[in-house]
Design a protein around this motif. Structure first.
Motif, PDB file in Angstrom:
ATOM      1  N   UNK A 156      40.543  85.795  45.286  1.00 38.62           N
ATOM      2  CA  UNK A 156      39.177  86.635  44.782  1.00 38.62           C
ATOM      3  C   UNK A 156      38.670  85.752  43.924  1.00 38.62           C
ATOM      4  N   UNK A 157      39.353  85.100  43.443  1.00 37.61           N
ATOM      5  CA  UNK A 157      38.420  84.623  42.728  1.00 37.61           C
ATOM      6  C   UNK A 157      37.666  82.682  43.247  1.00 37.61           C
ATOM      7  N   UNK A 158      38.335  82.515  44.187  1.00 38.55           N
ATOM      8  CA  UNK A 158      37.640  81.811  44.758  1.00 38.55           C
ATOM      9  C   UNK A 158      36.139  82.321  46.049  1.00 38.55           C
ATOM     10  N   UNK A 159      36.290  83.590  45.517  1.00 37.98           N
ATOM     11  CA  UNK A 159      35.341  84.730  46.614  1.00 37.98           C
ATOM     12  C   UNK A 159      34.399  84.887  46.013  1.00 37.98           C
ATOM     13  N   UNK A 160      34.070  85.409  44.383  1.00 40.50           N
ATOM     14  CA  UNK A 160      33.861  85.363  43.680  1.00 40.50           C
ATOM     15  C   UNK A 160      32.998  83.797  43.387  1.00 40.50           C
ATOM     16  N   UNK A 161      33.827  82.972  43.441  1.00 40.33           N
ATOM     17  CA  UNK A 161      32.815  82.051  43.364  1.00 40.33           C
ATOM     18  C   UNK A 161      31.826  81.186  44.050  1.00 40.33           C
ATOM     19  N   UNK A 162      32.352  81.917  45.551  1.00 45.26           N
ATOM     20  CA  UNK A 162      31.410  81.584  45.948  1.00 45.26           C
ATOM     21  C   UNK A 162      30.352  82.326  46.771  1.00 45.26           C
ATOM     22  N   UNK A 163      30.503  83.650  46.659  1.00 43.56           N
ATOM     23  CA  UNK A 163      29.076  84.667  46.469  1.00 43.56           C
ATOM     24  C   UNK A 163      28.227  83.863  45.098  1.00 43.56           C
ATOM     25  N   UNK A 164      28.771  83.826  44.516  1.00 41.99           N
ATOM     26  CA  UNK A 164      27.530  82.931  43.004  1.00 41.99           C
ATOM     27  C   UNK A 164      26.798  82.042  42.826  1.00 41.99           C
ATOM     28  N   UNK A 165      27.703  81.230  43.615  1.00 38.03           N
ATOM     29  CA  UNK A 165      26.564  80.171  44.115  1.00 38.03           C
ATOM     30  C   UNK A 165      25.756  80.421  45.052  1.00 38.03           C
ATOM     31  N   UNK A 166      25.642  81.874  45.563  1.00 41.32           N
ATOM     32  CA  UNK A 166      23.948  82.113  46.599  1.00 41.32           C
ATOM     33  C   UNK A 166      23.475  82.814  45.038  1.00 41.32           C
ATOM     34  N   UNK A 167      23.660  83.272  44.736  1.00 36.36           N
ATOM     35  CA  UNK A 167      23.576  84.083  43.123  1.00 36.36           C
ATOM     36  C   UNK A 167      22.674  83.271  42.344  1.00 36.36           C
ATOM     37  N   UNK A 168      23.007  81.903  42.180  1.00 39.82           N
ATOM     38  CA  UNK A 168      22.713  80.947  41.789  1.00 39.82           C
ATOM     39  C   UNK A 168      21.697  80.290  42.582  1.00 39.82           C
ATOM     40  N   UNK A 169      21.924  79.961  43.808  1.00 40.66           N
ATOM     41  CA  UNK A 169      20.449  79.685  44.282  1.00 40.66           C
ATOM     42  C   UNK A 169      19.354  80.106  44.521  1.00 40.66           C
ATOM     43  N   UNK A 170      20.047  82.138  44.704  1.00 43.13           N
ATOM     44  CA  UNK A 170      18.342  82.333  44.825  1.00 43.13           C
ATOM     45  C   UNK A 170      17.736  82.534  43.317  1.00 43.13           C
ATOM     46  N   UNK A 171      18.529  82.521  41.810  1.00 42.39           N
ATOM     47  CA  UNK A 171      17.885  82.485  40.428  1.00 42.39           C
ATOM     48  C   UNK A 171      16.860  81.309  40.330  1.00 42.39           C
ATOM     49  N   UNK A 172      17.255  80.312  40.314  1.00 39.29           N
ATOM     50  CA  UNK A 172      17.133  78.531  40.975  1.00 39.29           C
ATOM     51  C   UNK A 172      16.044  79.045  41.487  1.00 39.29           C
ATOM     52  N   UNK A 173      15.291  79.045  42.808  1.00 40.58           N
ATOM     53  CA  UNK A 173      14.769  79.858  43.750  1.00 40.58           C
ATOM     54  C   UNK A 173      13.051  80.153  42.889  1.00 40.58           C
ATOM     55  N   UNK A 174      13.720  81.364  42.099  1.00 38.51           N
ATOM     56  CA  UNK A 174      12.618  82.964  41.754  1.00 38.51           C
ATOM     57  C   UNK A 174      12.035  81.552  40.110  1.00 38.51           C
ATOM     58  N   UNK A 175      13.480  80.713  39.226  1.00 41.29           N
ATOM     59  CA  UNK A 175      12.299  79.944  38.397  1.00 41.29           C
ATOM     60  C   UNK A 175      11.426  79.233  38.803  1.00 41.29           C
ATOM     61  N   UNK A 176      11.515  78.332  40.075  1.00 46.23           N
ATOM     62  CA  UNK A 176      11.135  77.491  40.119  1.00 46.23           C
ATOM     63  C   UNK A 176       9.708  77.843  40.550  1.00 46.23           C
TER      64      UNK A 176
END
Length: 301
Positions: free
Chosen positions: A281-301
């Protein structure tokens, strides 16, 4: 960049055996899984800063600054906090001076081999304690599990209980807890209290391994990020709300599932409130969060 305070993989990295992780039907040690993960991260271009510890956090516009133990700072646009847990300490007479001198929190392969031919005691009744007992039994003359509850079924997976029953040199003593440790420079004996018989006894041993739960490694974030009364970080829908939006949230969008009250700061794994304390579950949460990071960085840019 990955900032790692101590051993790769945290508590999972120190586990003597992980048997329920997808793709490893025969199981593997936590150290082996952590080493594979680090090699994989480096192959994908991650820079690993270890041993190093984060001790502070501040925000300046789009930047999030991590203060390190040596006084330096690292800036980033997005931060993922996966600082995990640390073992709870047993507060009994004599234990502080004998820590790492016969008294250990968690376990490792090196410590297990040092116990060859010895009588070993394990404190705890959850999966970590059970995994350690099974592993130590390969080297020690005997392994005694001291469990405060009246059965293992209350806190341990059934597959592990069945394994323990099949190992002849493992003894399980329920209703028992260590109340004092003794030794001059190294552990020599322990005093055990039995709640069923209301009695005390002393047993000779040179190794005591303690698995009595864990606490999140979030003290450095207290007052900066919302957390529950035990120190687990609150994210997403679990953040305290003020009407339709979380209290203090300044963005027009809702926070992502694993995002904290500060946009661009995420939490995943054992350090997050309501997480499932399993490697998968920790590995799964990490992989999901990476996608959220990409979305966040896209909004920042």
């Amino acid at each position: 960049m990955l900032v790692e305070r101590s051993a790769p993989g945290g508590q999972a990295g120190m586990s003597s055996r992980i048997e329920n992780y997808l793709g490893f039907p025969a199981g593997l040690t936590g150290a082996d899984l952590a080493r594979r993960a680090f090699d994989q991260a480096k192959r994908f271009g991650a820079e690993i800063l270890s041993p190093q510890e984060a001790v502070g956090l501040r925000v300046d516009g789009p930047y999030r600054f991590i203060k390190l133990r040596d006084g330096n700072e690292i800036s980033c646009h997005a931060l993922l906090i996966a600082s995990g847990l640390s073992w709870k300490k047993l507060n009994i007479p004599g234990i502080e001076r004998l820590q790492e001198a016969g008294v250990y929190y968690g376990s490792s392969m090196a410590e297990a081999r040092l116990c060859s031919g010895e009588d070993v005691f394990v404190v705890g009744g959850a999966n970590s304690a059970g995994q350690a007992a099974v592993y130590f039994a390969q080297f020690a003359r005997s392994v005694t599990m001291l469990v405060r509850a009246d059965s293992l079924e209350k806190s341990m997976s059934q597959y592990l209980i069945e394994q323990i029953r099949e190992v002849p040199n493992i003894r399980v003593q329920t209703g028992s807890e260590v109340v004092e440790v003794h030794g001059d420079g190294h552990l020599e004996s322990i005093t055990i209290a039995n709640s069923a018989t209301d009695s005390l006894r002393t047993e000779s041993t040179s190794a005591l391994f303690i698995f009595i739960g864990a606490v999140p490694c979030t003290a450095w974030l207290r007052g900066l990020l919302p957390m529950d009364e035990r120190g687990y970080l609150l994210t997403g829908a679990l953040l305290p709300r003020d009407g339709d939006r979380p209290k203090g949230w300044k963005e027009e969008r809702d926070p992502f599932i694993f995002e904290s009250i500060i946009p661009g700061i995420f939490a995943a794994g054992d350090t997050r409130h309501s997480s499932i304390k399993r490697v998968a579950s920790a590995v799964g949460e990490g992989s999901i969060t990476v996608q959220m990071v990409h979305q966040y960085l896209g909004k920042v840019k």
